[in-house]
Design an enzyme around this catalytic site. Structure first.
Site, PDB file in Angstrom:
ATOM      1  N   GLY A  10     -19.247   7.230  -5.553  1.00  0.00           N
ATOM      2  CA  GLY A  10     -20.810   6.941  -5.659  1.00  0.00           C
ATOM      3  C   GLY A  10     -21.077   5.681  -5.173  1.00  0.00           C
ATOM      4  N   ILE A  15     -19.142   1.164   7.452  1.00  0.00           N
ATOM      5  CA  ILE A  15     -17.736   0.770   8.112  1.00  0.00           C
ATOM      6  C   ILE A  15     -18.007   0.345   9.424  1.00  0.00           C
ATOM      7  CG2 ILE A  15     -16.664   2.069   6.429  1.00  0.00           C
ATOM      8  CD1 ILE A  15     -16.136   4.002   8.751  1.00  0.00           C
ATOM      9  N   GLY A 118       0.061   1.047  -1.453  1.00  0.00           N
ATOM     10  CA  GLY A 118       0.023   1.780   0.019  1.00  0.00           C
ATOM     11  C   GLY A 118      -1.030   2.780   0.408  1.00  0.00           C
ATOM     12  N   LYS A 171      -0.144 -11.272  -5.186  1.00  0.00           N
ATOM     13  CA  LYS A 171       0.392 -10.332  -4.445  1.00  0.00           C
ATOM     14  C   LYS A 171       1.638 -10.840  -3.589  1.00  0.00           C
ATOM     15  CE  LYS A 171       0.697  -6.084  -2.261  1.00  0.00           C
ATOM     16  NZ  LYS A 171      -0.003  -5.846  -1.120  1.00  0.00           N
ATOM     17  N   HIS A 174       4.243 -10.229  -5.972  1.00  0.00           N
ATOM     18  CA  HIS A 174       4.485  -8.511  -6.176  1.00  0.00           C
ATOM     19  C   HIS A 174       5.452  -8.127  -5.143  1.00  0.00           C
ATOM     20  CE1 HIS A 174       3.542  -4.699  -4.930  1.00  0.00           C
ATOM     21  NE2 HIS A 174       3.279  -4.280  -6.359  1.00  0.00           N
ATOM     22  N   GLU A 178       9.020  -6.415  -5.052  1.00  0.00           N
ATOM     23  CA  GLU A 178       9.259  -5.270  -4.435  1.00  0.00           C
ATOM     24  C   GLU A 178      10.537  -5.217  -3.675  1.00  0.00           C
ATOM     25  OE1 GLU A 178       6.869  -3.467  -0.689  1.00  0.00           O
ATOM     26  OE2 GLU A 178       5.581  -3.736  -2.208  1.00  0.00           O
ATOM     27  N   ARG A 283      17.058  -7.507   4.972  1.00  0.00           N
ATOM     28  CA  ARG A 283      15.869  -6.865   5.997  1.00  0.00           C
ATOM     29  C   ARG A 283      16.154  -7.810   7.074  1.00  0.00           C
ATOM     30  NH1 ARG A 283      11.356  -4.578   2.690  1.00  0.00           N
ATOM     31  NH2 ARG A 283       9.763  -5.829   4.338  1.00  0.00           N
TER      32      ARG A 283
END
Length: 505
Positions: A10, A15, A118, A171, A174, A178, A283
């Site tokens: 709503g 953009i 994501g 984050k 996080h 992860e 990695r």
């Protein structure tokens, strides 16, 4: 996706993007979703800002660093007192704080908001981690509550994280966690695939069972692992995983900074986080394929071999593997949260870590139901203690430690790649040991650098090097003339270099 999520709740959204193709795709998606009436495409900043009332709220998500700087600079002519800029990027918290300091004198708030989930979470409800000025967080929280994921108790996965760059720091933690979890799972996959010769269907079923019940219940990364293992090539000639190149490109093109920052911050804060570091080194090594090929040609490589098992032993090893992955995942959480707690105290952000655990219950990549319940009990019962001194967490680690050791030993014998699992085992060995070999290292440092050292007979003190204030009895006569001097003004250290007690003001 985020524009569609807002519109679906709503909210009218204007953009703008420098890419016309991106704007066209967004408009097309809005049309298909029946939300075109609420999504307004703007051709430039003038049109964007004229379409908004006041105060204005901007949300953007960009690669870290210069792109964000450029957008903030371009927005400045349009910003007025009371406006709020929300940075949903994976940005460095120190950059966030510099932008906050730049805009605050103008009465404009800059919120650094971690977003996890994501593109699926962005469309259907992410976990949101906003940090910044209190007044601005209170202004936008109703809006963010509308779009945040809801956990199993119906609670929105968003909270006011804290002041400054705390949202982006949370984050970052996080994402460090992860990366560690992903490494532990991929190591488990290799053991099953290359060392136990299980096919994709079998491995997928194992991951499904792990996610359905037990300590890895409701773990998002485990939940997506089963379908990944079962996915076939288009020709149906085999499993897709075997055709995917073993290179994590995010770390090759510098588009993902959070993993690097998490490890740098852990080192700077003196927090051991080897599970996270080992995962990140894996990695990094994977990303440079050409270098690995060159080294392979000169050094050669060791390929994982088969683990020989007697009939019936495979199920036992798979159970050990499940517990090993679980304790590695738990260690990743412990290391990440230890870092968060240390820096939170240093920066004075007033983060409530138990609330961070709560908003990680849905919508985010490290969602793990059993572990969230475990930390809920831990913070309710033993808040204030080190995480590895809390009864509930310690009980879980002790229970699974033998399985981790078994898996590491068998994996090493088979030459499997186990950086995260091995680092976790070593971490658990040394983090609580009171008899480390580092006394030899301390002696070496003194031998060539005259750093000095403490004796085991001296009281343990939380003091930095050179600040021991213990006065051994053997030198009482030597310093008798200093008896009236406050003891805290003198430091005494035994030294290999001088082979005698030394003192200095």
């Amino acid at each position: 996706m985020l524009a569609l999520l807002l519109a679906g709740n709503g909210v009218d959204v204007s953009i703008y993007d420098s890419s016309e193709a991106s704007l066209g795709k967004a408009a097309e998606n809005a049309e298909k979703s029946g939300l075109a009436a609420r999504v307004h495409v703007c051709k430039d900043y003038d049109a964007l800002c004229q379409s908004l009332g006041g105060p204005k709220v901007f949300i953007f998500s960009l690669p870290n660093g210069r792109p964000g700087d450029a957008v903030v600079q371009q927005l400045q002519p349009y910003l007025t007192r009371g406006d709020i800029v929300i940075d949903g990027s994976n940005e460095n918290y120190q950059v966030t704080q510099s932008r906050q300091a730049m805009l605050r004198p103008r009465g404009v708030a800059y919120i650094g908001m971690g977003i996890s989930g994501g593109f699926i979470g962005a469309r259907h409800g992410p976990s949101l981690m906003p940090g910044g000025d209190k007044w601005a967080l209170e202004q936008v929280l109703p809006l963010l509550t509308k779009i945040a994921a809801k956990d199993d108790y119906g609670r929105p996965c968003v909270t006011k994280i804290g002041s400054g760059g705390s949202g982006h720091f949370v984050k970052m933690v996080h994402n460090g966690i992860e990366h560690g979890i992903m490494a532990a799972i991929c190591e488990a996959w290799e053991l099953m695939d290359k060392c136990l010769h299980m096919d994709g269907e079998e491995i997928g079923s194992v991951f499904d069972s792990w996610c359905a019940e037990g300590e890895l219940k409701g773990n998002f990364l485990v939940s997506i692992s089963g379908p990944i293992c079962r996915t076939k090539n288009q020709s149906n000639s085999g499993f897709l995983l075997h055709n995917i190149r073993d290179a994590v490109v995010q770390d090759a093109n510098d588009s993902e900074g959070t993993g690097v920052w998490a490890n740098l911050e852990a080192v700077a804060a003196h927090i051991p986080a080897p599970s996270l570091s080992a995962a990140h080194y894996l990695r990094i090594a994977s990303a440079d394929v050409l270098q690995r090929c060159s080294i392979n040609a000169s050094l050669g490589s060791v390929s994982p071999g088969q683990i020989a098992l007697a009939p019936g032993e495979r199920s036992e090893l798979l159970e050990d593997l499940r517990e090993a992955v679980y304790v590695a995942v738990l260690a990743c959480f412990v290391q990440g949260l230890n870092l968060l707690e240390r820096v939170n105290r240093r920066e004075g952000w007033s983060i409530h870590v138990e609330q961070v655990i709560r908003i990680w219950r849905a919508g985010c990549i490290i969602k793990s139901d059993y572990i969230a319940d475990l930390f809920d009990r831990s913070y309710a019962r033993d808040a204030g203690l080190h995480l590895l001194c809390r009864e509930d967490i310690v009980g879980e680690i002790k229970k699974c430690w033998p399985s981790l050791k078994t898996v590491v030993l068998k994996g090493l014998e088979a030459d499997a790649h186990l950086p995260c699992l091995t680092a976790t085992l070593e971490y658990l060995k040394y983090v609580g040991s009171t008899d480390l070999p580092t006394n030899f290292m301390e002696a070496q440092l003194d031998s060539f650098g005259a750093h000095g050292f403490d004796l085991k007979s001296e009281p343990v003190r939380h003091l930095s090097k050179g600040m021991s204030i213990t006065r051994p009895l053997t030198i009482v006569k030597l310093i008798s003339s200093f008896r009236k001097t406050p003891q805290r003004l003198v430091r005494y250290r035994r030294s290999f270099r001088s082979q005698a007690w030394k003192y200095k003001w």
